[in-house]
Design a protein around this motif. Structure first.
Motif, short mmCIF file in Angstrom:
data_model
loop_
_atom_site.label_atom_id
_atom_site.label_comp_id
_atom_site.label_asym_id
_atom_site.label_seq_id
_atom_site.Cartn_x
_atom_site.Cartn_y
_atom_site.Cartn_z
N VAL A 145 0.89 -1.15 0.09
CA VAL A 145 -0.12 0.20 -0.02
C VAL A 145 0.94 1.07 -0.12
CG1 VAL A 145 -1.86 1.41 1.32
CG2 VAL A 145 -1.76 -1.24 1.11
N ALA A 146 0.77 1.94 -1.13
CA ALA A 146 1.86 3.19 -1.24
C ALA A 146 1.04 4.58 -1.05
CB ALA A 146 2.35 3.14 -2.54
N VAL A 147 1.49 5.31 -0.06
CA VAL A 147 0.52 6.46 0.18
C VAL A 147 1.70 7.53 0.08
CG1 VAL A 147 -0.75 5.49 2.03
CG2 VAL A 147 1.41 6.63 2.69
N ALA A 183 0.27 7.40 6.10
CA ALA A 183 0.45 5.90 6.44
C ALA A 183 -0.43 5.47 7.73
CB ALA A 183 2.01 5.90 6.74
N GLU A 184 -0.60 6.55 8.52
CA GLU A 184 -1.37 6.13 9.84
C GLU A 184 -2.84 5.89 9.41
OE1 GLU A 184 0.94 8.75 13.38
OE2 GLU A 184 -0.59 9.77 12.18
N ALA A 185 -3.54 6.65 8.46
CA ALA A 185 -4.68 6.89 8.10
C ALA A 185 -4.97 5.31 7.44
CB ALA A 185 -5.21 7.81 7.19
N ALA A 186 -4.00 5.01 6.40
CA ALA A 186 -4.17 3.65 5.95
C ALA A 186 -4.06 2.55 6.98
CB ALA A 186 -3.11 3.52 4.73
N GLY A 187 -3.18 2.65 8.07
CA GLY A 187 -2.90 1.86 9.25
C GLY A 187 -4.45 1.55 9.73
N LEU A 188 -5.50 2.85 9.92
CA LEU A 188 -6.41 2.44 10.72
C LEU A 188 -7.35 1.57 9.80
CD1 LEU A 188 -7.04 6.00 12.01
CD2 LEU A 188 -6.29 3.99 13.35
N ARG A 189 -7.50 1.55 8.27
CA ARG A 189 -8.08 0.77 7.47
C ARG A 189 -7.75 -0.64 7.63
NH1 ARG A 189 -10.79 4.26 3.93
NH2 ARG A 189 -11.14 6.36 4.77
N LEU A 190 -6.37 -0.82 7.80
CA LEU A 190 -5.88 -2.11 7.42
C LEU A 190 -6.13 -2.65 8.81
CD1 LEU A 190 -2.45 -1.18 5.72
CD2 LEU A 190 -4.39 -2.10 4.77
N ASP A 191 -6.07 -2.13 9.98
CA ASP A 191 -6.34 -2.67 11.27
C ASP A 191 -7.61 -3.41 11.24
OD1 ASP A 191 -3.97 -2.01 12.41
OD2 ASP A 191 -4.74 -0.07 13.24
N LYS A 192 -8.51 -2.73 10.54
CA LYS A 192 -10.09 -3.53 10.57
C LYS A 192 -9.82 -4.83 9.56
CE LYS A 192 -12.48 0.95 10.98
NZ LYS A 192 -13.44 1.61 10.40
N LEU A 193 -9.10 -4.85 8.61
CA LEU A 193 -8.97 -6.03 7.90
C LEU A 193 -8.22 -6.97 8.44
CD1 LEU A 193 -7.96 -4.30 4.28
CD2 LEU A 193 -10.08 -5.00 4.99
N VAL A 194 -7.42 -6.59 9.38
CA VAL A 194 -6.61 -7.46 10.04
C VAL A 194 -7.56 -8.33 11.05
CG1 VAL A 194 -4.59 -8.03 12.03
CG2 VAL A 194 -4.19 -6.48 10.09
N ALA A 195 -8.45 -7.43 11.89
CA ALA A 195 -9.30 -7.83 12.73
C ALA A 195 -10.43 -8.84 12.19
CB ALA A 195 -10.04 -6.76 13.45
N SER A 196 -10.86 -8.58 10.80
CA SER A 196 -11.63 -9.31 10.08
C SER A 196 -11.19 -10.71 9.63
CB SER A 196 -12.59 -8.44 9.06
OG SER A 196 -11.65 -8.19 8.00
N GLY A 197 -9.78 -10.78 9.66
CA GLY A 197 -9.11 -12.07 9.01
C GLY A 197 -8.82 -11.73 7.67
N ALA A 198 -9.11 -10.66 6.98
CA ALA A 198 -8.97 -10.65 5.48
C ALA A 198 -7.38 -10.38 5.21
CB ALA A 198 -9.62 -9.10 5.08
N ILE A 199 -6.60 -10.00 6.02
CA ILE A 199 -5.22 -9.96 5.79
C ILE A 199 -4.48 -10.29 7.10
CG2 ILE A 199 -5.11 -8.21 4.17
CD1 ILE A 199 -4.05 -6.16 6.19
N GLY A 200 -3.10 -10.82 6.88
CA GLY A 200 -2.43 -11.36 8.06
C GLY A 200 -1.85 -10.34 8.85
N GLY A 201 -1.53 -9.03 8.36
CA GLY A 201 -0.78 -8.12 9.06
C GLY A 201 -0.48 -7.20 8.13
N ALA A 230 -10.69 -1.99 -2.06
CA ALA A 230 -12.02 -1.28 -1.80
C ALA A 230 -12.00 -0.90 -0.51
CB ALA A 230 -12.88 -2.76 -1.54
N ALA A 231 -11.28 -1.51 0.39
CA ALA A 231 -11.04 -0.61 1.86
C ALA A 231 -10.31 0.37 1.77
CB ALA A 231 -10.43 -1.61 2.65
N LEU A 232 -9.45 0.76 0.75
CA LEU A 232 -8.78 2.15 0.77
C LEU A 232 -9.19 3.03 -0.19
CD1 LEU A 232 -5.22 0.39 1.26
CD2 LEU A 232 -6.36 1.66 2.87
N ALA A 233 -10.30 2.80 -0.79
CA ALA A 233 -10.60 3.51 -2.04
C ALA A 233 -10.75 5.06 -2.03
CB ALA A 233 -12.03 2.88 -2.64
N ASP A 234 -11.38 5.33 -0.76
CA ASP A 234 -11.56 6.70 -0.81
C ASP A 234 -10.37 7.58 0.14
OD1 ASP A 234 -12.01 5.58 1.65
OD2 ASP A 234 -13.85 6.67 2.34
#
Length: 796
Positions: free
Chosen positions: A479-481, A493-511, A621-625
């Motif tokens: 993910v390039a910002v 990077a922090e803003a993208a990290g908040l979206r990625l944290d949700k994906l980690v919690a949902s099991g969509a990505i490992g980390g 989709a998670a980072l689209a906006d």
């Protein structure tokens, strides 16, 4: 009049020598590069810009993977520690990791003292009565776990466990197995290390020195029974350069010996003629280097390597002149040059223009490397042809002396040209069958960058093994910002990290790994600093939170002192981290802006299953906006980039072919002649493509460039056969036409020399060279044979 002619000839030589001297001077000062980004687009998309950054200075291009195997486990572990320490002191690497963190004591102290700026758990709630109580309970609960040994020494200064929270964010989600304090492979039979060179991926000399240092420092260890394994992009790049250089030298030597032998045999053993014959080749290469250097500021190694294949066409000019420009019996000196200039030069000149048209299409490529190939070819061929036309007519006014084997060659070609027209219709049928097969079969134009990789399968297997053992992904997702400055890009990077944290919690990505975990944005650091309470307030809250707890407030005076000190700590920046291991890690994740290029931060995403892949669509989709944010899958981006590269080159080649047809049409002013010249060349291309497709060869950019070269050389044969036919048509009725066997001999000799050169390339183990040879060698032989078949003499 005669004196004027002498002065004109001398003037030509003076101008030529001045041009050669200037080209030599430019070539001597030219900067030669091997940066693959030259073959990437000059106006990249946002995703391609990330890929370019990775190739030029990204950590992926600077990785060195090291394995130590053999010997006893203790010997491997000791060698790992000693080698890592030696490389850290060597200065050629920004970072060397082997799982041994004992040398990072100073860094640990630096981070510990700034834990209240770096810990993601710090906020106003953290230092309330409830927050302090919860934090202390969490920390004390870990004392009975393996982490307790690390917590116990600092718990009185860090009762809320900010060190643990900080480490959780900084440590990678996937780490190699540990044994004896160092990383080892899953089966424990190898100690593994991961190093990052200081030299950029484009600096092959710097990377070569770094690799030499690895071997040198390992050799000094004298680890009994332990052997060294080295792989990674840096090793591949340096090894490939050495392999290409060795093979090019070997092929040049073999081809040179073969061509010299053929030319000596053909010209009756005349060394003077041989030396004269290489002038157009040398001038062509010099002119190509000088033109590219002046236009681009450097010359790519691949451009130079391809340029050497111009020998195939440039030496043809010399052969045409030296054989065809013979003087008639009893004619004065210079009769051969005058006759060649009158009869053959227009055909050679037209062939030159068709070649220039074909290669000039590459000049408009959006890929600088492809444009370099086009300019090199245009300048080189023009210089070779002009040297033949204006210098040869002065220094060899009557061509080459001696008959050599030219007569036999001429007779052989003459005999073939008498037979081949009878096979015209069968050859037409073969061509149509080849065209039908090409239309029926799936397109073979699907080669990828891997098909050009000269690295052997054993090296690739070793690289895959060490990557799997270390957990270093090759074709990862990033993910390039982007933002205007350092503070902005860290906030992104922090803003993208908040979206990625949700994906980690949902099991969509490992980390994921984020630079903001190592260095929070100034705004976040300021917010955390402001969340730290006044000393009196903190003391009161702490007293309530620790009442009846395992850690009484009276023992936590150091904690109060540290929090008070943190309230006055300056904001951390990239500059303030200089000299620490964090700086090297951040350098791979935060790319400074320059000019119009913005700052970029790279967040590497890990899949749930280490052997699996990241679902890119869900990530996008998670980072689209999120403004200035792009998801880049390196493997997909490389594939799409090469596909675009190939598509653009195919379009340009078709435009070049169209330009050649227009040029020939305008010059010949005869559709019939245009058709009979185009027929053999087009048929040769179709048959070669059909054979390659039928053999299952994946065609790529170098095959296409090879086809352009085959057309450039092959069109000369068709033009000469058309010249013979035109001379025959112009012969008055009743007067028998005698074909010039010297012209036929020159075509045969030119074909043999060029065919041998490219046949040697076809057997090269370097894909870039073999691709050109596989296409050009059969292409030019077919062009000669089909020209004889499709352009028959009138009387037959």
């Amino acid at each position: 009049m005669r004196r004027a002619a002498v002065l004109l000839r001398r003037g030509v030589l003076v101008v030529w020598l001045a041009c050669v001297a200037a080209a030599i001077a430019i070539a001597a000062r030219t900067h030669y590069v091997a940066d693959l980004s030259a073959f990437l687009p000059s106006t990249p998309s946002a995703e391609q810009a990330v890929l370019l950054d990775q190739l030029r200075s990204g950590v992926a291009a600077r990785l060195v993977l090291i394995g130590l195997e053999g010997g006893t486990p203790a010997a491997r572990q000791a060698a790992s520690r000693q080698l890592a320490q030696a490389l850290r002191e060597g200065g050629a690497f920004d970072a060397v990791h082997n799982g041994d963190h004992s040398q990072f004591e100073a860094t640990g102290k630096f981070l510990f003292e700034r834990r209240y700026l770096l810990s993601p758990a710090v906020d106003a709630q953290r230092f309330s009565v409830e927050g302090l109580k919860a934090g202390i309970d969490d920390t004390t609960s870990l004392l009975g776990t393996p982490a307790g040994a690390l917590i116990k020494p600092v718990i009185l200064r860090d009762p809320t466990g900010e060190t643990i929270r900080m480490a959780e964010g900084m440590l990678p989600a996937q780490s190699p197995r540990m044994d004896g304090g160092v990383w080892v492979s899953q089966d424990g039979q190898r100690a593994v290390l991961l190093a990052t060179t200081h030299a950029d991926g484009a600096d092959l000399d710097g990377q070569e020195k770094a690799l030499a240092q690895v071997r040198e420092r390992f050799g000094a260890l004298k680890a009994e029974g332990v052997t060294l394994l080295v792989t990674g992009p840096a090793s591949f790049a340096v090894g490939s350069r050495a392999k290409i250089k060795h093979e090019v030298e070997l092929l040049a030597l073999a081809g040179g010996v073969a061509i010299v032998g053929i030319l000596l045999f053909s010209f009756g053993g005349s060394w003077r003629t041989l030396l004269v014959a290489v002038l157009p080749v040398a001038c062509g290469v010099l002119a190509g280097v000088a033109a590219v250097s002046l236009a681009f500021g450097n010359v790519h190694g691949m451009t130079l390597g391809f340029g050497t294949t111009l020998i195939g066409e440039a030496v043809d000019y010399a052969i045409y002149y030296l054989i065809q420009a013979r003087s008639r019996p009893g004619a004065p000196r210079g009769d051969g040059a005058r006759r060649w200039t009158l009869e053959s030069w227009p055909t050679v000149r037209l062939g030159l223009w068709t070649s220039i048209c074909g290669f000039a299409a590459l000049l408009f490529s959006g890929f600088p490397g492809l444009a370099q190939l086009g300019l090199f070819s245009v300048a080189g061929l023009a210089a070779a042809a002009l040297t033949t036309r204006y210098v040869y007519t002065v220094i060899a006014p009557d061509g080459a002396p001696g008959a050599g084997m030219r007569r036999r060659l001429g007779e052989a070609v003459g005999a073939c040209s008498a037979v081949l027209p009878r096979l015209r219709w069968p050859l037409v049928a073969v061509t149509l069958a080849a065209a039908a097969a090409l239309a029926w079969w799936p397109s073979a134009w699907h080669a990828n960058l891997a098909s050009l990789n000269p690295v052997g399968p054993e090296q690739i297997k070793l690289d895959e093994e060490l990557r799997r053992e270390i957990g270093a992904s090759d074709n990862g997702t990033i993910v390039a910002v982007a933002a205007a400055d350092e503070a902005g890009v860290l906030m992104q990077a922090e803003a993208a990290g908040l979206r990625l944290d949700k994906l980690v919690a949902s099991g969509a990505i490992g980390g994921y790994e984020s630079p903001a975990r190592l260095l929070p944005s100034p705004a976040t650091q300021q917010r955390r600093r402001e969340a730290l309470p006044e000393p009196a307030v903190l003391a009161a809250n702490l007293a309530q939170a620790t009442a009846d707890g395992p850690l009484p407030a009276r023992r936590l005076g150091a904690f109060l002192t540290d929090v008070e000190a943190a309230r006055a700590q300056p904001t951390l920046t990239l500059a303030s981290l200089k000299g620490t291991p964090l700086a090297a890690a951040l350098a791979a994740q935060v790319l400074p802006g320059e000019g119009a290029r913005p700052w970029r931060a790279l967040l590497r995403v890990q899949p749930v299953d280490p052997a699996g892949t990241v679902e890119v669509a869900a990530l996008r989709a998670a980072l689209a906006d999120l403004p200035g944010t792009h998801v880049v899958n390196i493997a997909d981006e490389v594939s799409s980039l090469y596909a675009r590269y190939l598509k653009e080159a195919l379009v340009q080649a078709l435009l070049g072919a169209l330009a050649v047809c227009v040029l020939l049409g305008v010059h010949l002013r005869s559709w019939r002649r245009l058709l009979r010249i185009a027929q053999p060349v087009a048929a040769a291309v179709v048959i070669v493509l059909a054979v390659m497709t039928g053999l299952g060869v994946a065609l790529g950019i170098l095959h296409l460039v090879g086809l352009l070269l085959a057309v450039a050389i092959g069109s000369n044969y068709a033009l000469f056969f058309d010249q013979i036919r035109a001379q025959e048509d112009a012969q008055p009725p009743g007067i028998p036409f005698v074909v010039d066997t010297d012209t036929l001999a020159s075509l045969a000799l030119a074909n043999i020399t060029a065919g041998i050169s490219f046949l040697l390339l076809a057997f090269s183990s370097i894909p870039v060279l073999s691709a050109v040879g596989q296409v050009v060698a059969p292409g030019i032989v077919l062009s000669l044979l089909l020209s004889a078949a499709f352009i028959p003499r009138r009387q037959r």
